[in-house]
Design a protein around this motif. Structure first.
Motif, mmCIF file in Angstrom:
data_model
loop_
_atom_site.group_PDB
_atom_site.id
_atom_site.type_symbol
_atom_site.label_atom_id
_atom_site.label_comp_id
_atom_site.label_asym_id
_atom_site.label_seq_id
_atom_site.Cartn_x
_atom_site.Cartn_y
_atom_site.Cartn_z
ATOM 1 N N ILE A 11 0.860 -0.969 0.014
ATOM 2 C CA ILE A 11 -0.081 -0.039 -0.036
ATOM 3 C C ILE A 11 0.823 1.104 0.285
ATOM 4 N N ALA A 12 0.705 1.985 -0.781
ATOM 5 C CA ALA A 12 1.653 3.304 -1.064
ATOM 6 C C ALA A 12 1.128 4.399 -0.361
ATOM 7 N N ASP A 13 -0.277 4.519 0.039
ATOM 8 C CA ASP A 13 -0.540 5.421 1.054
ATOM 9 C C ASP A 13 -1.323 4.428 2.213
ATOM 10 N N GLU A 14 -2.194 5.331 2.978
ATOM 11 C CA GLU A 14 -2.615 4.734 4.145
ATOM 12 C C GLU A 14 -1.639 3.766 5.093
ATOM 13 N N LEU A 15 -0.628 4.399 5.298
ATOM 14 C CA LEU A 15 0.425 3.498 5.947
ATOM 15 C C LEU A 15 0.117 3.222 7.258
ATOM 16 N N ALA A 16 -0.705 3.899 7.912
ATOM 17 C CA ALA A 16 -1.092 3.441 9.269
ATOM 18 C C ALA A 16 -1.763 2.051 9.276
ATOM 19 N N SER A 17 -2.349 1.639 8.293
ATOM 20 C CA SER A 17 -3.079 0.412 8.065
ATOM 21 C C SER A 17 -2.084 -0.652 8.232
ATOM 22 N N ARG A 18 -1.023 -0.574 7.993
ATOM 23 C CA ARG A 18 0.302 -1.417 7.913
ATOM 24 C C ARG A 18 -0.100 -2.748 7.077
ATOM 25 N N ASN A 19 -0.907 -2.494 5.937
ATOM 26 C CA ASN A 19 -1.353 -3.638 5.028
ATOM 27 C C ASN A 19 -0.273 -3.902 3.973
ATOM 28 N N GLN A 20 1.027 -4.562 4.265
ATOM 29 C CA GLN A 20 2.001 -4.866 3.666
ATOM 30 C C GLN A 20 2.148 -6.154 3.816
ATOM 31 N N SER A 25 4.400 -9.472 7.182
ATOM 32 C CA SER A 25 3.214 -8.723 7.147
ATOM 33 C C SER A 25 3.211 -7.699 8.174
ATOM 34 N N ASP A 26 2.215 -6.913 8.073
ATOM 35 C CA ASP A 26 2.188 -5.688 9.284
ATOM 36 C C ASP A 26 3.627 -4.859 9.351
ATOM 37 N N THR A 27 3.935 -4.568 8.511
ATOM 38 C CA THR A 27 5.274 -3.468 8.525
ATOM 39 C C THR A 27 4.399 -2.058 8.238
ATOM 40 N N LYS A 28 5.087 -1.070 8.555
ATOM 41 C CA LYS A 28 4.594 0.356 8.166
ATOM 42 C C LYS A 28 4.791 0.612 7.015
ATOM 43 N N ASP A 29 5.497 -0.039 6.034
ATOM 44 C CA ASP A 29 5.839 0.651 4.597
ATOM 45 C C ASP A 29 6.171 -0.457 3.977
ATOM 46 N N ALA A 30 6.452 -0.374 2.624
ATOM 47 C CA ALA A 30 6.854 -1.482 1.757
ATOM 48 C C ALA A 30 8.215 -1.683 1.875
ATOM 49 N N MET A 31 9.098 -0.675 2.042
ATOM 50 C CA MET A 31 10.371 -1.103 2.198
ATOM 51 C C MET A 31 11.007 -1.619 3.461
ATOM 52 N N THR A 32 10.118 -1.486 4.604
ATOM 53 C CA THR A 32 10.402 -2.289 5.865
ATOM 54 C C THR A 32 10.087 -4.033 5.665
ATOM 55 N N ALA A 33 9.028 -3.852 4.823
ATOM 56 C CA ALA A 33 8.627 -5.370 4.336
ATOM 57 C C ALA A 33 10.002 -6.053 3.897
ATOM 58 N N LEU A 34 10.301 -5.327 2.523
ATOM 59 C CA LEU A 34 11.354 -5.886 1.884
ATOM 60 C C LEU A 34 12.747 -6.063 2.587
ATOM 61 N N LYS A 35 13.002 -5.138 3.496
ATOM 62 C CA LYS A 35 14.229 -5.334 4.303
ATOM 63 C C LYS A 35 14.384 -6.599 4.951
ATOM 64 N N ILE A 36 12.782 -6.740 5.745
ATOM 65 C CA ILE A 36 12.971 -8.046 6.521
ATOM 66 C C ILE A 36 12.962 -9.354 5.537
ATOM 67 N N ALA A 37 12.348 -9.269 4.572
ATOM 68 C CA ALA A 37 12.068 -10.354 3.504
ATOM 69 C C ALA A 37 13.580 -10.619 3.010
ATOM 70 N N THR A 38 14.346 -9.653 2.689
ATOM 71 C CA THR A 38 15.659 -9.928 1.881
ATOM 72 C C THR A 38 16.609 -10.453 3.142
ATOM 73 N N ALA A 39 16.451 -10.395 4.283
ATOM 74 C CA ALA A 39 17.234 -10.570 5.450
ATOM 75 C C ALA A 39 16.871 -12.042 5.786
ATOM 76 N N PHE A 40 16.254 -12.671 5.039
ATOM 77 C CA PHE A 40 15.973 -14.266 5.347
ATOM 78 C C PHE A 40 17.325 -14.892 4.809
#
Length: 299
Positions: free
Chosen positions: A261-270, A284-299
């Motif tokens: 979700i590019a807006d409505e970041l408070a929803s954490r719907n990533q 899931s449940d991250t504040k924005d797309a980049m946070t989700a990507l940083k977690i997923a690429t750290a696996f």
């Protein structure tokens, strides 16, 4: 005659007196010798007693010093143990401790690092059963133990994101959970945009929202925004593509999908999810797309 007898008697008494005196002197001399011997012995014993007392005192002092050293060593050891037990765990130690909390048949996979603000401490809340596990990571100003009640009140810690693993009966069931899309079908009728690195994205719209989607390998990515904010989709898409040129997501077997979700970041719907045969892993449940990507690429 009488005079002769008197002289004889006097002579006898004189001789007896000399004998008695000699015997008495000898006895006194013997007693004096014994006394001197006793005094010498006592003096020697006294000296030995003093030496023994001195040795005993030294022994006690040595024992006391040894005990003091032992106590000092024990106190130092205890102090070190307390220092060791009370020290703040590193990020990797928290992740390892979190993994040990999970009791499941799902092959557990967790990121080896989390995106955190400087000066904050990592902690987590875990849930698990035979076919599922979930770890929600938090950051806090002060260290908080894993699964502590303070993590759920919303005041003492900030949620970073949630990692899940779910075991399905078959690969097909697992694959049906992934919202993978093949955007080649949009080539003929939908407007497109260049996202860089030779990747083309396609726009779509509906129900008050606009979408931008594209494929990279076995992954599909979708970014959504409300129609009034549709102009931010292109920028968000290019940012994600540029990041994935430097960092690599886990290779899915068979497919994976990123939904942002590019807006409505408070929803954490990533959400980023990928398939590994009959297991689905998800961030899931991250504040924005980049946070989700940083977690997923750290696996």
């Amino acid at each position: 005659m009488k005079r002769a007898f008197i002289l004889f008697a006097a002579l006898a008494l004189s001789l007896a007196g000399c004998s008695f005196s000699s015997s008495t002197g000898s006895s006194q001399s013997d007693k004096t010798s014994q006394n001197k011997s006793t005094e010498t012995a006592n003096s020697q014993n006294g000296s030995t007693g003093q030496n023994n007392g001195s040795d005993s005192s030294r022994s006690n002092q040595s024992s006391s010093s040894s005990q003091t050293a032992s106590n000092s060593s024990s106190q130092t050891s205890t102090s070190n143990a307390q220092t060791s037990s009370n020290r703040t765990l590193t990020m990797q130690e928290v992740i390892k401790a979190t993994e040990q909390q999970l009791k499941t048949q799902v092959p557990v996979r967790l990121p080896n690092a989390l995106p955190m603000d400087k000066g904050y401490h990592l902690t987590a809340v875990t849930e698990s059963d035979r076919t599922h596990y979930s770890v929600t990571f938090y950051e806090s100003k002060n260290p908080i133990p894993i699964n502590n009640s303070k993590l759920t009140n919303g005041n003492d810690a900030i949620k970073i994101g949630t990692v899940k693993g779910t075991l399905y009966k078959t690969d097909a069931q697992a694959g049906s959970y992934i919202n993978y899309q093949d955007f080649k079908k949009f080539e003929s009728g939908n407007p497109s945009t260049n996202l860089g690195y030779g990747i083309k994205g396609y726009f779509d719209a509906g129900a008050g929202s606009e979408y931008l989607g594209w494929n990279e390998g076995r992954w599909s990515f979708t970014v959504r925004a409300r129609t009034v904010n549709g102009s931010i989709l292109h920028t968000a898409g290019r940012q994600i593509v540029a990041y994935l040129e430097k960092e690599m997501l886990p290779p899915p077997h068979n497919i994976g999908a990123g939904e942002f979700i590019a807006d409505e970041l408070a929803s954490r719907n990533q959400r980023i999810s990928w398939q590994n045969k009959n297991v689905i892993y998800e961030v899931s449940d991250t504040k924005d797309a980049m946070t989700a990507l940083k977690i997923a690429t750290a696996f």
